[in-house]
Design an enzyme around this catalytic site. Structure first.
Site, PDB file in Angstrom:
ATOM      1  N   ASP A 150       1.993  -2.700  -1.169  1.00  4.46           N
ATOM      2  CA  ASP A 150       1.014  -1.749  -1.685  1.00  4.46           C
ATOM      3  C   ASP A 150       0.148  -2.392  -2.769  1.00  4.46           C
ATOM      4  O   ASP A 150       0.652  -3.027  -3.686  1.00  4.46           O
ATOM      5  CB  ASP A 150       1.746  -0.532  -2.267  1.00  4.46           C
ATOM      6  CG  ASP A 150       0.848   0.665  -2.450  1.00  4.46           C
ATOM      7  OD1 ASP A 150      -0.110   0.581  -3.227  1.00  4.46           O
ATOM      8  OD2 ASP A 150       1.101   1.700  -1.798  1.00  4.46           O
ATOM      9  N   SER A 204      -3.612   5.423  -2.137  1.00  3.97           N
ATOM     10  CA  SER A 204      -2.510   5.133  -1.219  1.00  3.97           C
ATOM     11  C   SER A 204      -2.226   6.285  -0.270  1.00  3.97           C
ATOM     12  O   SER A 204      -1.759   6.062   0.851  1.00  3.97           O
ATOM     13  CB  SER A 204      -1.241   4.793  -2.004  1.00  3.97           C
ATOM     14  OG  SER A 204      -1.389   3.555  -2.674  1.00  3.97           O
ATOM     15  N   HIS A 217       6.825   9.043  -2.697  1.00  2.03           N
ATOM     16  CA  HIS A 217       5.506   8.544  -3.085  1.00  2.03           C
ATOM     17  C   HIS A 217       4.570   8.513  -1.874  1.00  2.03           C
ATOM     18  O   HIS A 217       4.971   8.714  -0.728  1.00  2.03           O
ATOM     19  CB  HIS A 217       5.639   7.158  -3.719  1.00  2.03           C
ATOM     20  CG  HIS A 217       4.749   6.946  -4.895  1.00  2.03           C
ATOM     21  ND1 HIS A 217       3.663   6.108  -4.881  1.00  2.03           N
ATOM     22  CD2 HIS A 217       4.782   7.489  -6.140  1.00  2.03           C
ATOM     23  CE1 HIS A 217       3.076   6.108  -6.062  1.00  2.03           C
ATOM     24  NE2 HIS A 217       3.733   6.944  -6.847  1.00  2.03           N
ATOM     25  N   GLU A 244       7.954  -0.624   2.204  1.00  4.44           N
ATOM     26  CA  GLU A 244       6.890  -0.727   1.203  1.00  4.44           C
ATOM     27  C   GLU A 244       7.343  -1.465  -0.044  1.00  4.44           C
ATOM     28  O   GLU A 244       8.350  -1.105  -0.668  1.00  4.44           O
ATOM     29  CB  GLU A 244       6.402   0.664   0.783  1.00  4.44           C
ATOM     30  CG  GLU A 244       5.235   0.587  -0.186  1.00  4.44           C
ATOM     31  CD  GLU A 244       5.021   1.838  -1.021  1.00  4.44           C
ATOM     32  OE1 GLU A 244       3.923   1.967  -1.603  1.00  4.44           O
ATOM     33  OE2 GLU A 244       5.943   2.687  -1.111  1.00  4.44           O
ATOM     34  N   ASP A 266       1.828  -2.730  -6.373  1.00  7.79           N
ATOM     35  CA  ASP A 266       0.687  -1.920  -6.801  1.00  7.79           C
ATOM     36  C   ASP A 266       0.794  -1.549  -8.277  1.00  7.79           C
ATOM     37  O   ASP A 266      -0.193  -1.617  -9.023  1.00  7.79           O
ATOM     38  CB  ASP A 266       0.625  -0.662  -5.942  1.00  7.79           C
ATOM     39  CG  ASP A 266      -0.574   0.220  -6.260  1.00  7.79           C
ATOM     40  OD1 ASP A 266      -1.710  -0.216  -6.015  1.00  7.79           O
ATOM     41  OD2 ASP A 266      -0.370   1.354  -6.740  1.00  7.79           O
ATOM     42  N   HIS A 298      -1.869  -2.479 -11.288  1.00  6.76           N
ATOM     43  CA  HIS A 298      -2.476  -1.499 -12.189  1.00  6.76           C
ATOM     44  C   HIS A 298      -2.254  -1.886 -13.645  1.00  6.76           C
ATOM     45  O   HIS A 298      -3.102  -1.603 -14.501  1.00  6.76           O
ATOM     46  CB  HIS A 298      -1.901  -0.107 -11.932  1.00  6.76           C
ATOM     47  CG  HIS A 298      -2.536   0.619 -10.795  1.00  6.76           C
ATOM     48  ND1 HIS A 298      -3.872   0.967 -10.755  1.00  6.76           N
ATOM     49  CD2 HIS A 298      -2.003   1.074  -9.625  1.00  6.76           C
ATOM     50  CE1 HIS A 298      -4.139   1.602  -9.632  1.00  6.76           C
ATOM     51  NE2 HIS A 298      -3.027   1.671  -8.922  1.00  6.76           N
ATOM     52  N   ASP A 340      -2.313  -1.478   1.913  1.00  4.85           N
ATOM     53  CA  ASP A 340      -3.158  -0.303   2.075  1.00  4.85           C
ATOM     54  C   ASP A 340      -4.516  -0.460   1.411  1.00  4.85           C
ATOM     55  O   ASP A 340      -5.483   0.208   1.775  1.00  4.85           O
ATOM     56  CB  ASP A 340      -2.454   0.941   1.539  1.00  4.85           C
ATOM     57  CG  ASP A 340      -1.845   0.752   0.157  1.00  4.85           C
ATOM     58  OD1 ASP A 340      -1.888  -0.378  -0.376  1.00  4.85           O
ATOM     59  OD2 ASP A 340      -1.313   1.727  -0.395  1.00  4.85           O
TER      60      ASP A 340
END
Length: 465
Positions: free
Chosen positions: A48, A98, A149, A277, A282, A286, A324
């Site tokens: 991700d 996502s 999630h 995943e 991800d 961030h 993604d």
């Protein structure tokens, strides 16, 4: 046609024409080359928020530290897989979140950001794991973030808002998917949920086998649907997990969850479909946390290794590797010390999040320098430490997945001098992303696709369409 000839004469020859018309219908996405057999199983792997730089840096790290390639890029180097670029847009934006991204695969239709397989007028698109379950296959998801999630949920359910993870936990209950494992205790525990519902009790009453730690997971046997929850929210970053014996004993790695899920689901005579995943990739992006990013991407690549090892032996399994969307566009940038700076990551012991939680208001610059040196083997200056401490006194830095308001951006800016890794932002990007496939059905892939094309491609690969 041999695979090497396919790469030379098929994929590369059609690349230019496809790029000029990337928005074809699914009928045109399927390569006219005859399929090399139908896939009985699919393992769909999502790192991700993986920008191209993330994939590259993990491979560079492995090459420099261990003298080997990542499993993913090893497929490219050895011409053993099929490779494409994928457009990741949602219905509402060129830059997807996502939920919409997973829904494009799960429901086969682009929806607005924030939605899970629900269109702007409330229309619901049946998620792909429900389709495969109805066809008799074993299905499931494993992840390093909450199992409720956006990415796992996009393969499983319909709900208007990805943020309602407590509701998503309830929607999972009647599905009785074979394996669902990750974090997310906050959405199952009566002590954590706002409505005080005991979802563990509900899952138990509905015939689920519930596991809460690595030891219990490793002892699992097939026969009952499995719910595995190993953390309140997301699982710990790999960097921090590697330094904590208690975490290693209680929290499984993504590779361990993947191997366990495959072994259990492979007992189904009609095959299985598993989504895997690497969700903390991800979260690290961030936070502009390069160390956490690289190590979690490598942990995801180890899960790829488990999937490929099974697929090579089995011969009936399609492995899909992708992301993604991009996130924050990290990269290793030129400096006279770029090689040595990048090699500093080999000595990292902890994530930036872990380091910043050890720093407190009132600490001295010297203590901050010592904390970072011990955790990451880089020695920042007194001025940089003082600058970082300002955030504990006056600055409120919020941001996604930063509930503690830690100065993640400031530490990333300081680290660039010592690692040569820079960032474009702290948000998702609209980049076209890497997509690779291995196994039966992989030759259905053209060099440029929309994210929604993968829904029907999976159905075609398994003979369901």
């Amino acid at each position: 046609m041999k695979r090497r000839e396919f790469f030379r004469n098929g994929t590369l020859a059609t690349l230019g024409a496809t790029l000029f018309n990337p928005f074809n219908s699914v009928a045109n996405v399927l390569n006219p080359i005859a399929a090399n057999g139908k896939a009985k199983n699919i393992i769909f792997m999502v790192s991700d928020g993986m920008s191209t730089g993330t994939l590259n840096m993990a491979d560079l790290f492995l090459n420099r530290k261990y003298g080997r390639s990542s499993n993913w890029l090893g497929l490219y180097r050895e011409s053993r897989g099929t490779r494409a670029l994928m457009d990741t847009a949602s219905a509402s934006s060129l830059v997807t979140d996502s939920a919409a991204a997973s829904s494009s695969w799960g429901g086969g239709v682009r929806v607005n950001n924030g939605s899970l397989n629900v269109g702007p007028n409330g229309e619901e698109h049946k998620p792909i794991l429900q389709k495969f379950k109805a066809a008799g296959k074993a299905v499931g998801c494993v992840t390093t973030v909450p199992i409720t999630h956006a990415t796992p949920a996009g393969f499983c359910i319909n709900v208007g808002s990805r943020g309602d993870q407590s509701k998503i936990a309830e929607l999972y209950l009647p599905l009785k998917f074979d394996v669902m494992m990750g974090g997310g205790n906050d959405y199952f525990s009566a002590a954590k949920r706002k409505d005080a519902k005991d979802m563990y009790k509900q899952f138990d009453l509905n015939g689920y086998n519930i596991v809460r730690n690595r030891i219990e997971m490793m002892a699992l046997k097939p026969g009952k649907p499995i719910l595995g929850v190993f953390a309140d929210d997301g699982l710990p970053y790999t960097l921090d997990h590697n330094q904590d014996k208690d975490l290693q004993n209680t929290v499984p790695t993504l590779a361990e969850m993947t191997k366990t899920a495959i072994a259990i689901m492979n007992k189904n005579s009609k095959g299985f479909v598993l989504q895997v995943e690497g969700g903390k990739v991800d979260w690290a992006a961030h936070g502009n946390d390069a160390g956490a990013l690289i190590y979690d991407q490598i942990a995801f690549d180890e899960a790829i290794g488990e999937a490929l090892a099974f697929a090579e032996k089995d011969g009936n399994t399609l492995v899909v590797m992708t992301t993604d969307h991009g996130n924050s566009n990290p990269g290793l940038f030129y400096s006279d010390k770029a090689n040595a700076n990048f090699d500093n990551f080999q000595n990292f012991k902890h994530s930036n999040e872990w380091v910043l939680k050890q720093i407190h208001k009132g600490d001295t610059a010297g203590r901050v320098i010592e904390q970072i040196s011990n955790a990451q083997n880089i020695v920042i200056t007194s001025a940089e430490a003082t600058d970082l401490l300002k955030y504990y006194n006056t600055v409120d830095e919020a941001g996604l997945y930063n509930e503690a308001n830690l100065p993640l951006r400031k530490l990333a800016e300081i680290q660039q001098k010592y690692t040569s890794v820079g960032w474009g932002a702290m948000e998702h990007s609209a980049d076209y992303v890497e997509l690779a496939m291995f196994g039966p059905g992989s030759n259905l892939l053209k060099p440029f696709v929309k994210n929604t094309d993968l829904h029907n491609l999976m159905l075609h690969a398994t003979g369901m369409m």
